[in-house]
Every structure is written in structure tokens, then in C-alpha cells.
Design an enzyme around this catalytic site. Structure first.
Site: not given
Length: 410
Positions: A123, A410
Site C-alpha cells: 500500500y 476490520f
């Protein structure tokens, strides 16, 4: 290969989730986990790449609020469930999803995007910086003692069903969340996550157990955990696998750890994720027998740079002009003057003044929660000081007395 990138519809959920399952090894989620993810899903914030009727790429974004230095809860997109089918790699699908997603996050008025990475090298090219770390521990509880603070003996610990104790545990979580940058303020429905207990996630251990700490009838802390029985010949060597632990004061905190260290027929306490400045490391008698390992945690992406820098508090006054590089979100690139006052409040505006620090948006993401110093980044060669003294002043201002940590995934 020509694929169609579009927002997920409710009827496409099963195919979308199936793409994720296949990308992460092909093991189906448990029915309980599948139902929970479906209940928490926000299809209008999820993207899918489709090759005909087949879903070949996924990227979701939850609507969260993230605790930042100073205790404010800032709107943040929780990036999740990112995958590309192995048959469609190296074709630009991930880049196109990241491009669309960050444009969407900006349109939603959320100044931050955050994620936990399955692979840390992915990322950075999209502007994310590793902003927090987490520690894993494997403690030899048969040989490690605890230095207990005053008042520990005045704390009562008692067992409770995890679901029956849920409201009390959530009340404790809500009180400690503002004190730790990187903590997600619990959104409606997410209180189910800490008590979700599919058998496949127990690692061979018991169903989830819960113990509460109490003083004068008030719940002041909690711990949830699994027990994994084990024997070395005739000698018991079971493991306590800690899932969540939080407390409102040092005595309650210590009382919970004392309980865990003293569970019969066990000799190991394992923790999958704790803050790197966990007070436990100052309570134990022998940190070398705790097998502490540190890994990357939360990644932060400044989507609206000015709004993001104004949303957090600062540890010291500073007035600095930042020259920011951001090729993926060019609306952030250029010069910004960050000015903070003695109370920590900030303004961040465009400027034509001469730059004093040069850095990338990745560096700002890494430093945003106060866990990575600008001085460290400068030593690594990614931040450049253009005016003498600017680096020290900015590094002090960006710091946090508490290391950032995200307590749940999450």
C-alpha cells in the site's frame, strides 16, 4: 483484459465474498463469520471488478471514527477486504480500485483512510504509511511474576458470559478509546465483533471466556480469552490465549493479568496484539521470558491533508511550511503551512512561502498518530530538513505520549 469496476449491489454480495475467500486461501468462512460480515457490510461503499459474471477484484470501506492525538474521533474510511483474483494479477485492477476508492472517500468528506495490511509492501505506492505497531507476547507464566500496584487486592474479579457482560465491557472500551490514538470508536453493530466466537477461530481452544474486574460494584475492566489444555507427559502446560483486555485504572489492569497468570493447569499466556508500550511489560519480573515480537499495525492515508492535520492535537506549538509529495492524490501535493498553538489546536493552509520540511504523504501518514517520529523518518532519508530547527520542532509537535494501537481488526 476488459473488466467492469462498479459499486457492489446487495445481490452480488455472495460472489464478492467468494472472491475474497479464494484470494485468501480458499477456505470458506464459518457460517457465523459470514453472517456477521454480511450484517456489517456497507455495499454502497464497496467496489468489485467483474469479468463477465465472475467477481475478480474486491475493495471495501467501512465508515469509522478513529481516535487521534488529543482524543478527537475523526471520520475515517476503514479499508478492508481488498483482493485480486490470481488469474487477473498484473493487470492494473488493484490500482484502479485504489484510485476509485480514494476519490470516493474524498467525496464522502472523510479526511483519512486506514487499513491493516495482509502484506506490508502493497500500500505504500498508494500513499499509506505504517503509523502504528503491535506487540505479540508468549509469556512463561510459570516463571514470570508480576509487580502489583497498590490497590490490586481491592479489585474483585468474577466470571461472566461474554454476551451477558457485553454492555459493561463496551462501556469500559468507550472510556479508554480516547486515550489511545489509533483506536476505532465502536460503531453500531461492531459490538458484536468482540464476542463473535466461531469454532474455527479458537485455535483448538475453549469457547470464549470472560472475566470482569470490579470495585465497589462498578466494572473497571475486562478480559476475554480462550483456554487450550495441554500436557507434557504428566505435567500440565495449557495456554491462555488472550483476546481482549482493557481496564480503567492500574490496579484493575494488574488484577486481570494476575488472574490470567494464575489459571490452573496453564503455564503460558499468549497475546496476539498489544500496544508496544503496554504497561504489562513494566509489571513482569522477566521481560525476556515474554517473547515480545513487534510488527506493523495500522496504516494511515491522508485523503484531505489540510483537514486531517487540523483534526488532531499537537504536543507543542509549531509553525512550519511542509512541501508535500503526493502523486496518487495530487490535490494534496504542494506547500502547506501548519501552525499550532499552546493548547494543541492547529490550522493548515496552502501557502507560497518557502518550504522548511520536504516529505511525502506516506511520511505524514506514518507520523500522523504520533507513533513514528519525523526525526526517525529523516534519519531514514525520507524527510528532508530545509530550515535548521524545523525538523526538531515539528517532530516534537507530532509526537504522542501514548503509542498508537488499533485493538481490533476490520
Amino acid at each position: 483484459m476488459n473488466t467492469d469496476l462498479r459499486t457492489l449491489s446487495a445481490t452480488e454480495w455472495d460472489s464478492w465474498l467468494g472472491c475474497i475467500e479464494l484470494a485468501f486461501g480458499g477456505v470458506p468462512l464459518s457460517p457465523e463469520s459470514r453472517e456477521l460480515y454480511a450484517a456489517l457490510a456497507e455495499p454502497e461503499r464497496a467496489l468489485g471488478h467483474w469479468d463477465g459474471a465472475e467477481c475478480v477484484g474486491t475493495a471495501g470501506a467501512y465508515g469509522f471514527r478513529l481516535t487521534v492525538p488529543g482524543g478527537a474521533a475523526v471520520p475515517a474510511a476503514g479499508i478492508t477486504m481488498v483482493s485480486v483474483a490470481s488469474t487477473h494479477r498484473r493487470q492494473g485492477l488493484l490500482t484502479s480500485m485504489m484510485r476509485r476508492q480514494l476519490d470516493d472517500v474524498r467525496s464522502w468528506g472523510e479526511p483519512l483512510a486506514v487499513l491493516t495490511a495482509s502484506e506490508p509492501g502493497i500500500y505504500g505506492r498508494f500513499g499509506y504509511g505504517a503509523a502504528s505497531a503491535e506487540a505479540t507476547l508468549r509469556i512463561d507464566s510459570s516463571r514470570v511474576g508480576l509487580a502489583l500496584p497498590p490497590g490490586t487486592d481491592g479489585v474483585r474479579v468474577r466470571r461472566s458470559s461474554p454476551r451477558e457482560a457485553l454492555d459493561a465491557c463496551e462501556a469500559v472500551y468507550a472510556r479508554v478509546a480516547p486515550d489511545r490514538p489509533g483506536t476505532l470508536v465502536r460503531q453500531p453493530g461492531w459490538e458484536r465483533v468482540p464476542v463473535s466466537d466461531p469454532e474455527s477461530s479458537r485455535g483448538g481452544g475453549s469457547p470464549l471466556q470472560c472475566v470482569l474486574a470490579e470495585r465497589d460494584g462498578e466494572v473497571t475492566g475486562y478480559v476475554t480469552f480462550h483456554l487450550r489444555p495441554g500436557w507434557d507427559g504428566a505435567v500440565p502446560n495449557g495456554t491462555v490465549a488472550v483476546r481482549d483486555l482493557a481496564a480503567l485504572d492500574p490496579a484493575s489492569y494488574a488484577a486481570l493479568w494476575r488472574f490470567l497468570f494464575g489459571i490452573d493447569l496453564t503455564s503460558v499466556v499468549e497475546c496476539g496484539s498489544r500496544p508496544v508500550d503496554d504497561a504489562l511489560l513494566r509489571l513482569v519480573s522477566d521481560v525476556r521470558r515474554c517473547e515480545v515480537r513487534v510488527r506493523d499495525g495500522l496504516y494511515v492515508r491522508l485523503v484531505e491533508l489540510g483537514a486531517a492535520l487540523e483534526a488532531r492535537a499537537y504536543r507543542a506549538p509549531v509553525d512550519v511550511v511542509l512541501e508535500v509529495e503526493d502523486a496518487f492524490c495530487p490535490w494534496n501535493a504542494g506547500r502547506w503551512r501548519l501552525t499550532t498553538d499552546a493548547e494543541g489546536a492547529a490550522t493548515c493552509r496552502r501557502t507560497e512561502d518557502e518550504p522548511e520540511l520536504a516529505l511525502s504523504v506516506n511520511d505524514l501518514g506514518a507520523a500522523y498518530l504520533g507513533g513514528v517520529s519525523l526525526t526517525t523518518l529523516a534519519a531514514a532519508g525520507t524527510v528532508r530538513e530545509l530550515r535548521e530547527g524545523a525538523l526538531a520542532a515539528a517532530s516534537l509537535a507530532f509526537g504522542s505520549d501514548t503509542q498508537p494501537w488499533c485493538p481490533h481488526g476490520f
